[in-house]
Enzyme design. Structure first.
Site, short mmCIF file in Angstrom:
data_model
loop_
_atom_site.label_atom_id
_atom_site.label_comp_id
_atom_site.label_asym_id
_atom_site.label_seq_id
_atom_site.Cartn_x
_atom_site.Cartn_y
_atom_site.Cartn_z
CG ASN A 7 -1.73 1.22 1.40
OD1 ASN A 7 -1.84 2.02 0.47
ND2 ASN A 7 -2.32 1.39 2.58
CE LYS A 9 -0.20 3.35 4.73
NZ LYS A 9 -0.19 3.52 6.16
CG HIS A 94 -6.09 2.00 4.87
ND1 HIS A 94 -5.68 2.97 5.76
CD2 HIS A 94 -5.09 1.10 4.79
CE1 HIS A 94 -4.46 2.66 6.18
NE2 HIS A 94 -4.08 1.53 5.61
CD GLU A 96 -3.07 5.64 6.64
OE1 GLU A 96 -2.96 5.74 5.40
OE2 GLU A 96 -2.16 5.16 7.37
CD GLU A 164 -3.85 -2.50 7.28
OE1 GLU A 164 -2.70 -2.71 6.91
OE2 GLU A 164 -4.45 -1.45 7.06
N GLY A 170 1.46 2.48 10.69
CA GLY A 170 2.12 3.74 10.34
C GLY A 170 3.20 4.17 11.33
CB SER A 212 4.28 -1.86 12.30
OG SER A 212 3.87 -0.54 12.60
P1 PGA Z 1 2.46 0.36 7.66
O1 PGA Z 1 1.04 0.60 6.97
O2 PGA Z 1 2.99 -0.95 7.13
O3 PGA Z 1 3.30 1.51 7.25
O4 PGA Z 1 2.21 0.32 9.15
C1 PGA Z 1 0.14 -0.45 6.76
C2 PGA Z 1 -1.15 0.05 6.18
O5 PGA Z 1 -1.57 1.16 6.53
O6 PGA Z 1 -1.78 -0.64 5.37
#
Ligand code: PGA
Length: 253
Positions: A7, A9, A94, A96, A164, A170, A212
């Site tokens: 992803n 982003k 997601h 976010e 998640e 993040g 993460s």
């Molecule tokens: P991250 O993000 O691996 O940077 O924690 C995962 C995600 O938001 O899908």
């Protein structure tokens, strides 16, 4: 087969950078293609360039889609647009995006619209925080139920779920989830799916872990964490680290 989803982003800024990064990832993906199916969910604006330039090794997906094809949705894109460029996957729900107010109803509608276009939805679920009483279980249960009760029965097996935990995502993550936490939650999610459908469907549902994930912990999330794949944010923007991650999870097969 492990499903590995990157992803990206809101990065990188330029399509040329996106193409260079995807070319590197595609080379590694080809090395591990017997055990890993690699998908990159890139910013929409890069997708046409990526899909045109990279034909082997990786598939591409979007990061969200509108919940309807009503034209009056400034700033959004729909599943028909994703389809017309050749996207085969799309993340929905997601955290976010949920943080901007997206509801479970909208996430269900987006999932259904993707399925109608034959695009595989990667539906993200996860609790914002953990409490000592286990209330967080009911928030995840609700998110899963919404999708599995709402999607037409004959489409259910196409859904990919990504567990998640929001607190583990993040650069501001409180901490990484443990393998035990991932395993328990994925078991719980399968139980919720089994109660709505049947045990076979629950067992066959592709559930990814995300939050993460890196080249050190990836192997354990697959081998002991109950996940059949991973949703990876930051590390998927670093071709070298993403390649080490692929190498490590390929050993779990
Ligand atoms: P991250 O993000 O691996 O940077 O924690 C995962 C995600 O938001 O899908």
């Amino acid at each position: 087969m492990i499903l590995l989803v990157g992803n990206w982003k809101m990065a990188p800024n330029k399509s040329t950078e996106a193409i260079n990064l995807a070319k590197k990832i595609s080379l590694s993906a080809k090395t591990y293609k017997k055990s890993i199916n690699t998908v990159i969910c890139a910013p929409y604006i890069h997708l046409p360039f990526l899909i045109k330039n990279i034909k082997t090794g990786i598939s591409f997906g979007g990061q969200n889609t509108a919940s309807s094809e009503d034209v009056a949705q400034t700033g959004f894109i729909n599943s028909s647009m994703l389809k017309s460029y050749g996207a085969t996957y799309c993340i929905v729900g997601h955290s976010e995006v949920r943080a901007h107010g997206e509801t479970d109803e909208q996430i269900l509608a987006s999932t259904v619209s993707l399925l109608q276009k034959n695009i595989i939805p990667i539906v993200c679920v996860g609790e914002k925080e953990r409490d000592g009483h286990g209330w967080y279980l009911s928030s995840v249960k609700e998110q899963v139920e919404k999708i599995f009760l709402g999607v037409p029965k004959n489409q259910i097996k196409k859904i990919v779920l990504a567990y998640e935990p929001v607190w583990a995502i993040g650069k501001n993550a409180a901490r990484e989830a443990t393998v035990a936490e991932s395993r328990e939650m994925i078991m719980f999610i399968r139980k919720v799916i089994a109660d709505i459908t049947d045990e076979k469907t629950a067992k066959n549902t592709n559930i990814l872990y995300g939050g993460s994930v890196n080249e050190q912990n990836a192997f354990n999330f697959i081998s002991e964490g109950g996940a059949q794949g991973l949703l990876v944010g930051r590390v998927s923007l670093d071709a070298k680290r993403f390649s080490s991650l692929m190498k490590s999870i390929s050993l779990s097969q």
